[in-house]
Design an enzyme around this catalytic site. Structure first.
Site, PDB file in Angstrom:
ATOM      1  N   ARG A  66       0.877  -1.046  -0.287  1.00  0.00           N
ATOM      2  CA  ARG A  66      -0.084   0.106   0.004  1.00  0.00           C
ATOM      3  C   ARG A  66       1.119   1.034   0.256  1.00  0.00           C
ATOM      4  NH1 ARG A  66      -3.703  -3.296  -0.347  1.00  0.00           N
ATOM      5  NH2 ARG A  66      -5.326  -3.618   0.770  1.00  0.00           N
ATOM      6  N   LYS A  70       4.481   3.986   5.325  1.00  0.00           N
ATOM      7  CA  LYS A  70       4.203   5.492   6.454  1.00  0.00           C
ATOM      8  C   LYS A  70       5.038   4.836   7.898  1.00  0.00           C
ATOM      9  CE  LYS A  70       2.115   8.670   7.787  1.00  0.00           C
ATOM     10  NZ  LYS A  70       2.725   9.083   8.705  1.00  0.00           N
ATOM     11  N   LYS A  94       1.275  -3.614  11.685  1.00  0.00           N
ATOM     12  CA  LYS A  94       0.896  -2.577  12.344  1.00  0.00           C
ATOM     13  C   LYS A  94      -0.797  -1.525  11.546  1.00  0.00           C
ATOM     14  CE  LYS A  94       3.617   0.355  15.209  1.00  0.00           C
ATOM     15  NZ  LYS A  94       3.748   1.792  15.695  1.00  0.00           N
ATOM     16  N   ASP A  99      -6.315  -1.986  10.004  1.00  0.00           N
ATOM     17  CA  ASP A  99      -6.773  -1.017   8.568  1.00  0.00           C
ATOM     18  C   ASP A  99      -6.479   0.123   8.240  1.00  0.00           C
ATOM     19  OD1 ASP A  99      -8.114  -3.117   7.436  1.00  0.00           O
ATOM     20  OD2 ASP A  99      -9.810  -3.609   9.152  1.00  0.00           O
ATOM     21  N   LYS A 106       9.995   3.340   8.541  1.00  0.00           N
ATOM     22  CA  LYS A 106      10.676   3.417   9.863  1.00  0.00           C
ATOM     23  C   LYS A 106      12.178   4.048   9.486  1.00  0.00           C
ATOM     24  CE  LYS A 106      10.045   3.796  13.771  1.00  0.00           C
ATOM     25  NZ  LYS A 106       7.893   4.127  14.598  1.00  0.00           N
TER      26      LYS A 106
END
Ligand code: GLU
Length: 470
Positions: A66, A70, A94, A99, A106
């Site tokens: 996805r 992040k 996580k 979802d 990181k």
């Protein structure tokens, strides 16, 4: 501090392996999921007080199933490549568990921020951000950092500004980083989001009397004796909320220089103030001081909330942990070996990849807000208020009963951004708890951690299989 036999990455991989076994996943697919996609290792010079200093930094990209990927940026002297990779993997899991449609990433710089002035930190951060941006490791569509240990709104503002100057034609530049100050496009409620998420998880846990009984406890969160490790952003907010709003009793606070113990309860707010003023907790007047802070992890209590570093519960001390529930607010506070010992001793572990996901959940809201270029609630607040008033008037007319005071206020208040963010976070944490519980039951698993990892691996595997990348 991490279990000497295994690195932090190994510990995370072993949790993932457990989930892979439960799912009977094919080996190739499993290693595609577990492996880190790319790691950028940087050495960048910055001129500090007339001298050139070279800093070491990383950004690990664990998964891109996805986008964007992040994850926060950590500033600490303990930062190293293994840690950054392990934390990036935890980000992937996580996000899947709660979802949030992001991959995992990181970053970190090996630095002691307290040794530098504000201006120096600004130069170091800007330089690091420029390195990331020019190498494709910083962008609203592919890789979006956020705060982590040692960083906060201030650093995110500098990163935002660096990106904006490099890409002035990117209309979505504000979304290149989350955890920004509100006046620069941040969302209300992001600062305390991880701690707020821990509170919502604990509230949800205590709504399930069978889970509470399985942990050897009864009743609700009120009055539960809590040992809290770490008064950083996450520990401070989690401890403050569960004590001030839910009536939990903080009987010990463990910090860097030692621990405070008081069976009658400790005020998180007062200790935080003392800590900021004195740089440590030693000498705080309303609790006993224990020099060997880590021994306090082993104190008799209902809830242990480790909210500091990884690997603090390891196979050397796990069998002495007396808490009934360990809520992992930090990333990786329990090693794989310790995890097994605790579970065998009947301790309930609420796993990090779920418990501390509140930060990234609200980061997701912030990112969406930035892409839509409008504050949550701006369109509907007054509309909802007048709708509320109309309904009240209609009820008053037909019943003859007049609403006043707090009831009237609550029924005619339109939602503002903070209320919407909290509602979205609460719903997300509660929904994820249900999913983890169901997974635990349906697969006959002993613990929440394995169930959470099974959910993560299953969701990521599905997205890999759906697009046929293999
Ligand atoms: N650093 C936080 C974490 O470990 C937040 C990450 C984010 O918001 O992207 O979950």
């Amino acid at each position: 501090m991490v279990d000497k036999e295994f690195s932090f990455c190994d510990n995370v991989d072993r949790m993932a392996d457990k989930a892979v076994d439960v799912l009977g996943l094919e080996k190739g697919l499993a290693s595609a999921i577990k492996g880190c996609n790319a790691v950028l290792e940087l050495r960048f010079p910055v001129e500090i007080q007339g001298k050139v200093e070279v800093f070491k930094g990383w950004r690990a990209l664990h998964s891109i199933h996805r986008l964007p990927s992040k994850g926060g940026i950590r500033y600490a002297t303990t930062v190293n490549q293994d840690e950054v990779k392990a934390l990036a993997a935890l980000m992937s899991y996580k996000c899947a568990i709660v979802d949030v449609p992001f991959g995992g990433s990181k970053g970190g710089v090996c630095i002691d921020p307290s040794k530098y002035t504000r201006d120096e930190m600004r130069m170091i951060t800007r330089r690091y951000a420029r390195e990331l941006a020019t190498r494709g490791f910083l962008s609203p569509s592919t890789n979006v950092p956020a705060p982590d240990m040692g960083t906060g709104q201030r650093e995110m503002a500098w990163i935002l500004d660096t990106y904006k100057h490099l890409h002035p034609d990117d209309i979505n530049y504000v979304a290149c980083v989350t955890g920004k100050p509100v006046h620069l496009g941040g969302v209300r409620g992001r600062v305390e989001a991880t701690g707020r998420g821990v509170q919502y998880v604990l509230r949800e846990f205590f709504r399930h009397s069978d889970d509470v009984a399985a942990a050897g406890l009864t009743g609700g969160l009120g009055g539960k004796r809590v040992v809290l490790q770490g008064l950083g952003n996450v520990g401070y907010h989690a401890g403050k909320f569960v004590s001030e709003e839910d009536g939990a009793l903080i009987v010990a606070i463990i910090e860097r220089d030692g621990a405070l113990v008081n069976e009658a309860g400790i005020s998180v707010e007062k200790v935080k103030e003392y800590l900021l003023e004195n740089g440590g907790v030693k000498g705080y007047p309303e609790a006993a001081f224990v020099e060997d802070g880590s021994s306090v992890l082993e104190m008799e209590c209902d809830l242990l909330i480790p909210a500091a570093l990884e690997g603090v519960i390891h196979k050397g001390n796990a069998h002495r942990i007396k808490a009934r529930v360990v809520a992992e607010a930090a990333n990786g506070p329990t090693t794989f070996a310790a995890d097994e010992i605790l579970v065998n001793n009947g301790v309930t572990i609420l796993p990090d990849a779920y418990v501390n996901a509140g930060g990234v959940v609200v980061s997701y809201f912030e990112w969406v807000r930035n892409l839509s270029h409008i504050r949550f609630g701006r369109m509907e607040k007054r509309f909802e208020e007048s709708r509320g008033r109309q309904i009240i008037e209609a009820i008053q007319e037909s019943t003859g009963k007049v609403f006043t005071g707090a009831t009237l206020g609550a029924l005619t208040k339109g939602p503002d951004e903070l209320a919407l963010v909290r509602s979205g976070l609460d719903d997300t944490m509660r929904g994820a708890y249900e999913q983890i519980r169901q997974m635990k039951e349906s697969k006959g698993l002993k613990d929440f951690s394995t169930a959470a990892f099974v959910i993560a691996i299953e969701k990521i595997a599905r997205s890999y299989q759906d697009v046929g990348v293999l």
